[in-house]
Design a protein around this motif. Sequence first.
Motif, PDB file in Angstrom:
ATOM      1  N   LEU A  17      15.532   6.540  -0.079  1.00 53.05           N
ATOM      2  CA  LEU A  17      16.590   5.691   0.458  1.00 53.05           C
ATOM      3  C   LEU A  17      17.434   6.437   1.486  1.00 53.05           C
ATOM      4  O   LEU A  17      17.810   5.874   2.516  1.00 53.05           O
ATOM      5  CB  LEU A  17      17.488   5.176  -0.670  1.00 53.05           C
ATOM      6  N   ILE A  20      15.937   6.735   5.160  1.00 60.33           N
ATOM      7  CA  ILE A  20      15.815   5.586   6.057  1.00 60.33           C
ATOM      8  C   ILE A  20      16.689   5.758   7.297  1.00 60.33           C
ATOM      9  O   ILE A  20      16.239   5.499   8.420  1.00 60.33           O
ATOM     10  CB  ILE A  20      16.139   4.277   5.309  1.00 60.33           C
ATOM     11  N   SER A  24      15.326   5.972  11.155  1.00 62.41           N
ATOM     12  CA  SER A  24      15.589   4.930  12.146  1.00 62.41           C
ATOM     13  C   SER A  24      16.073   5.518  13.465  1.00 62.41           C
ATOM     14  O   SER A  24      15.899   4.907  14.516  1.00 62.41           O
ATOM     15  CB  SER A  24      16.616   3.930  11.610  1.00 62.41           C
ATOM     16  N   ILE A  35       9.499   2.966   8.279  1.00 61.00           N
ATOM     17  CA  ILE A  35      10.592   2.510   7.420  1.00 61.00           C
ATOM     18  C   ILE A  35      10.072   1.529   6.378  1.00 61.00           C
ATOM     19  O   ILE A  35      10.495   1.552   5.215  1.00 61.00           O
ATOM     20  CB  ILE A  35      11.729   1.913   8.270  1.00 61.00           C
ATOM     21  N   ALA A  36       9.129   0.689   6.765  1.00 56.55           N
ATOM     22  CA  ALA A  36       8.535  -0.255   5.811  1.00 56.55           C
ATOM     23  C   ALA A  36       7.814   0.492   4.690  1.00 56.55           C
ATOM     24  O   ALA A  36       7.929   0.124   3.509  1.00 56.55           O
ATOM     25  CB  ALA A  36       7.582  -1.206   6.524  1.00 56.55           C
ATOM     26  N   VAL A  38       8.496   3.488   3.651  1.00 59.82           N
ATOM     27  CA  VAL A  38       9.523   4.134   2.834  1.00 59.82           C
ATOM     28  C   VAL A  38      10.170   3.123   1.892  1.00 59.82           C
ATOM     29  O   VAL A  38      10.404   3.415   0.711  1.00 59.82           O
ATOM     30  CB  VAL A  38      10.575   4.823   3.738  1.00 59.82           C
ATOM     31  N   ILE A  39      10.444   1.918   2.369  1.00 62.22           N
ATOM     32  CA  ILE A  39      11.057   0.896   1.518  1.00 62.22           C
ATOM     33  C   ILE A  39      10.107   0.473   0.396  1.00 62.22           C
ATOM     34  O   ILE A  39      10.507   0.338  -0.759  1.00 62.22           O
ATOM     35  CB  ILE A  39      11.512  -0.304   2.363  1.00 62.22           C
ATOM     36  N   VAL A  40       8.834   0.283   0.730  1.00 62.56           N
ATOM     37  CA  VAL A  40       7.847  -0.074  -0.297  1.00 62.56           C
ATOM     38  C   VAL A  40       7.722   1.050  -1.324  1.00 62.56           C
ATOM     39  O   VAL A  40       7.680   0.791  -2.532  1.00 62.56           O
ATOM     40  CB  VAL A  40       6.481  -0.396   0.359  1.00 62.56           C
ATOM     41  N   THR A  42       9.985   3.210  -2.121  1.00 61.27           N
ATOM     42  CA  THR A  42      11.211   3.241  -2.903  1.00 61.27           C
ATOM     43  C   THR A  42      11.179   2.194  -4.013  1.00 61.27           C
ATOM     44  O   THR A  42      11.506   2.478  -5.172  1.00 61.27           O
ATOM     45  CB  THR A  42      12.437   2.995  -2.003  1.00 61.27           C
ATOM     46  N   VAL A  43      10.768   0.987  -3.664  1.00 65.72           N
ATOM     47  CA  VAL A  43      10.683  -0.082  -4.661  1.00 65.72           C
ATOM     48  C   VAL A  43       9.660   0.277  -5.739  1.00 65.72           C
ATOM     49  O   VAL A  43       9.904   0.079  -6.936  1.00 65.72           O
ATOM     50  CB  VAL A  43      10.341  -1.429  -3.985  1.00 65.72           C
TER      51      VAL A  43
END
Length: 101
Positions: A17, A20, A24, A35-36, A38-40, A42-43
């Motif tokens: 998190l 990110i 960016s 970033i996508a 990294v977000i996936v 993280t989830v």
Amino acid sequence: MRGLGAATLGMEALVLLLAIAPLSVIGGERKGAAIAVVIVATVLAIALCGSMKRPWAWHAGSALQVLLLLGGFLHWTVAAVGVIFGLAWLYALHVRKTILG
């Protein structure tokens, strides 16, 4: 053992998190995809924290580390996080194997 795995994944989620914002700024032309990823990741790490009582969660945690290493093709910082937490995950797996026999 579940606590060790969950703590490792929790710290990984926190670091992802925090990654990110710099990603960016310095991400370059493929920063959206990085970033996508990294977000996936993280989830997935957060979801796996609560699933550590299931035996498949350890394999899924290993797959998460591979996902981050593959994310290095999008940006090197994703791979750097993957290497750092991949080593931490290998240590957690080693401790698990040692304790469980």
